[in-house]
Design an enzyme around this catalytic site. Structure first.
Site, PDB file in Angstrom:
ATOM      1  N   CYS A   1       0.869  -1.178   0.000  1.00 36.13           N
ATOM      2  CA  CYS A   1       0.000   0.000   0.000  1.00 36.13           C
ATOM      3  C   CYS A   1       0.901   1.221   0.000  1.00 36.13           C
ATOM      4  CB  CYS A   1      -0.894  -0.003   1.236  1.00 36.13           C
ATOM      5  SG  CYS A   1      -2.284   1.144   1.085  1.00 36.13           S
TER       6      CYS A   1
ATOM      7  N   CYS B   1      -0.121   4.170   1.740  1.00 33.19           N
ATOM      8  CA  CYS B   1      -0.484   5.137   2.798  1.00 33.19           C
ATOM      9  C   CYS B   1       0.604   5.343   3.841  1.00 33.19           C
ATOM     10  CB  CYS B   1      -1.808   4.760   3.453  1.00 33.19           C
ATOM     11  SG  CYS B   1      -1.787   3.169   4.288  1.00 33.19           S
TER      12      CYS B   1
ATOM     13  N   CYS C   1      -3.892   6.071   0.144  1.00 33.63           N
ATOM     14  CA  CYS C   1      -3.355   4.803  -0.353  1.00 33.63           C
ATOM     15  C   CYS C   1      -2.958   4.861  -1.825  1.00 33.63           C
ATOM     16  CB  CYS C   1      -4.358   3.694  -0.098  1.00 33.63           C
ATOM     17  SG  CYS C   1      -4.780   3.523   1.649  1.00 33.63           S
TER      18      CYS C   1
ATOM     19  N   LYS D   1     -12.352  -5.065   1.886  1.00 38.84           N
ATOM     20  CA  LYS D   1     -11.809  -4.238   2.971  1.00 38.84           C
ATOM     21  C   LYS D   1     -12.732  -3.049   3.164  1.00 38.84           C
ATOM     22  CE  LYS D   1      -7.810  -1.485   4.288  1.00 38.84           C
ATOM     23  NZ  LYS D   1      -6.370  -1.249   4.083  1.00 38.84           N
TER      24      LYS D   1
ATOM     25  N   ARG E   1      -3.404   3.390  12.610  1.00 35.28           N
ATOM     26  CA  ARG E   1      -2.864   4.576  11.935  1.00 35.28           C
ATOM     27  C   ARG E   1      -1.817   5.262  12.788  1.00 35.28           C
ATOM     28  NH1 ARG E   1      -8.523   5.963   8.847  1.00 35.28           N
ATOM     29  NH2 ARG E   1      -8.425   4.054   7.604  1.00 35.28           N
TER      30      ARG E   1
ATOM     31  N   ARG F   1     -11.081   7.380   3.671  1.00 33.64           N
ATOM     32  CA  ARG F   1     -10.836   6.361   2.655  1.00 33.64           C
ATOM     33  C   ARG F   1     -12.127   5.822   2.028  1.00 33.64           C
ATOM     34  NH1 ARG F   1      -5.641   6.326   3.876  1.00 33.64           N
ATOM     35  NH2 ARG F   1      -4.731   5.354   5.717  1.00 33.64           N
TER      36      ARG F   1
ATOM     37  N   GLU G   1     -16.249  -7.801  -5.334  1.00 33.10           N
ATOM     38  CA  GLU G   1     -14.839  -7.444  -5.144  1.00 33.10           C
ATOM     39  C   GLU G   1     -13.965  -8.702  -5.121  1.00 33.10           C
ATOM     40  OE1 GLU G   1     -12.908  -4.978  -5.027  1.00 33.10           O
ATOM     41  OE2 GLU G   1     -13.972  -3.148  -4.458  1.00 33.10           O
TER      42      GLU G   1
ATOM     43  N   LYS H   1     -11.795  -7.856   5.866  1.00 32.94           N
ATOM     44  CA  LYS H   1     -11.225  -6.999   6.912  1.00 32.94           C
ATOM     45  C   LYS H   1     -12.136  -5.819   7.178  1.00 32.94           C
ATOM     46  CE  LYS H   1      -7.409  -3.910   7.474  1.00 32.94           C
ATOM     47  NZ  LYS H   1      -6.419  -3.133   6.797  1.00 32.94           N
TER      48      LYS H   1
HETATM   49  C1  PBG Z   1      -3.034   0.014   4.784  1.00 35.64           C
HETATM   50  C2  PBG Z   1      -3.602  -0.829   5.859  1.00 35.64           C
HETATM   51  C3  PBG Z   1      -4.424  -0.474   6.933  1.00 35.64           C
HETATM   52  C4  PBG Z   1      -4.568  -1.619   7.717  1.00 35.64           C
HETATM   53  C5  PBG Z   1      -3.875  -2.642   7.081  1.00 35.64           C
HETATM   54  N1  PBG Z   1      -3.299  -2.142   5.929  1.00 35.64           N
HETATM   55  C6  PBG Z   1      -4.986   0.838   7.332  1.00 35.64           C
HETATM   56  C7  PBG Z   1      -6.017   1.521   6.547  1.00 35.64           C
HETATM   57  O1  PBG Z   1      -6.506   1.040   5.533  1.00 35.64           O
HETATM   58  O2  PBG Z   1      -6.343   2.637   6.951  1.00 35.64           O
HETATM   59  C8  PBG Z   1      -5.336  -1.696   9.007  1.00 35.64           C
HETATM   60  C9  PBG Z   1      -4.869  -2.729   9.975  1.00 35.64           C
HETATM   61  C10 PBG Z   1      -5.368  -2.561  11.365  1.00 35.64           C
HETATM   62  O3  PBG Z   1      -6.193  -1.698  11.703  1.00 35.64           O
HETATM   63  O4  PBG Z   1      -4.929  -3.362  12.211  1.00 35.64           O
HETATM   64  N2  PBG Z   1      -3.949   0.519   3.859  1.00 35.64           N
END
Ligand code: PBG
Length: 323
Positions: free
Chosen positions: A121, A123, A131, A196, A206, A218, A234, A249
């Site tokens: 990613c 971000c 991202c 996700k 974060r 996001r 998806e 997730k």
């Molecule tokens: C990166 C990413 C995130 C998480 C995993 N990969 C954060 C987001 O999308 O803001 C979250 C993992 C967690 O909260 O434990 N994009």
């Protein structure tokens, strides 16, 4: 089906031996993946306040954690990188000498039995925290694909077994699969963060990954919590584009999605018990309101029972140690 009094469900609940004999779902450390946060330096272990027990570490400390994980039988690790500097396009993401790439090489050498998964990613690497590439205040999908592909190739070159794109751009799995194949990494697998959801459960992460968006949120790329059919679309799209495994997730609030994805695709399903799910259990336990170990184990069994084969969880260490 017989009914009471000839059928008495309590007969099979009388002793632990009986309960164990008829138990349908159980946990094994080999199903756990431990997320780790790596930064540059040596001897560094910087605790993350909102995730008690989790830290950002330098590569040497990360190898130590990974060794312990392997000795407990944990299946794999998921690596997140904290770069030394960020820019508009996140160019540290494909720097072959950045912390994640160094960590992959060190783990391959020192703990070869662990499966190495890398989060792909931008971000963590962009100064705006989104991202992907930002153009006119919006994340530019197609311009981002090429960068994600470069990041994935860099991880595969370092030795990653599984590439896990978490950005939620459209078409990223195909872009990544083609780039990996073109560079000679056709055996590197893809675990896509397929369903996700955008939402509040990533809050503590974060802080851990220093990836809070500097403007907006996001919701223009991650999914809306009300949607289930869309999750299937998806997932099917990612499978068609070449994903070897798919992820749902967060996990706990989306158990129905895990179940649907498992039953409707038959693919290996991973579920990520995210930072907010972890933090809630930790916080309530610290206050003495819940039994930490039992709630932790039940939260994990629930995710397995829903249909996840793989659980990405910050409890991997503690749960594996209990098992
Ligand atoms: C990166 C990413 C995130 C998480 C995993 N990969 C954060 C987001 O999308 O803001 C979250 C993992 C967690 O909260 O434990 N994009």
């Amino acid at each position: 089906m017989p009914s009471f009094p000839s059928y008495r469900p309590r007969r099979l609940r009388r002793t632990e031996a009986l309960r164990r004999l008829v138990r349908e779902t159980w946990l094994d450390p080999s199903q756990f993946v431990l997320p780790l946060f790596v930064r540059s330096g040596a001897g560094i272990r910087q605790p993350i306040e909102s995730m008690p027990g989790v830290a950002q570490t330098s590569v040497d400390e990360l190898v130590r954690d990974a060794r312990e994980a392997a000795s407990l039988g944990i299946g794999g690790v998921l690596l997140f990188g904290i770069p030394d500097h960020k820019d508009a396009v996140g160019s540290e993401a494909w720097n072959d000498d950045a912390p994640v790439q160094q960590a992959i090489r060190a783990l391959k050498h020192d703990v070869p039995e662990l499966v190495i998964i890398t989060d792909v990613c931008l971000c963590e690497y962009t100064d705006h925290g989104h991202c992907g590439v930002v153009r006119n205040g919006d994340v530019d999908n197609d311009a981002t694909l090429e960068l994600l592909a470069k990041e994935s190739v860099s991880h595969a070159r370092a030795g990653a077994d599984i590439i896990a794109p978490s950005d939620m751009m459209d078409g990223r799995v195909r872009a990544i699969r083609s780039a990996l194949d073109a560079e000679g990494f056709s055996s590197a697998a893809i675990l896509s963060y397929a369903a996700k959801y955008a939402g509040p459960f990533y809050g503590p992460f974060r802080e851990a990954a220093e990836s809070t968006p500097q403007f907006g949120d996001r919701r223009s790329y991650q999914m809306d919590a009300g949607n289930s059919d869309e999750a299937l679309r998806e997932v099917l799209l990612d499978i068609e584009e070449g994903a070897d495994m798919v992820m749902v997730k967060p996990a706990g609030p989306f158990l129905d999605i895990i179940h649907r994805v498992k039953t409707e695709t038959g693919y290996p399903v991973a579920a990520y018990q995210v930072s907010g799910e972890f933090a809630m259990i930790q916080a309530a336990a610290e206050r003495g309101w819940i039994d930490r170990e039992r709630v932790m184990m039940e939260s994990l069994v629930g995710i397995r029972r829903a249909g996840a084969q793989i659980i990405l969880t910050y409890f991997a260490f503690d749960a594996a140690a209990l098992l």
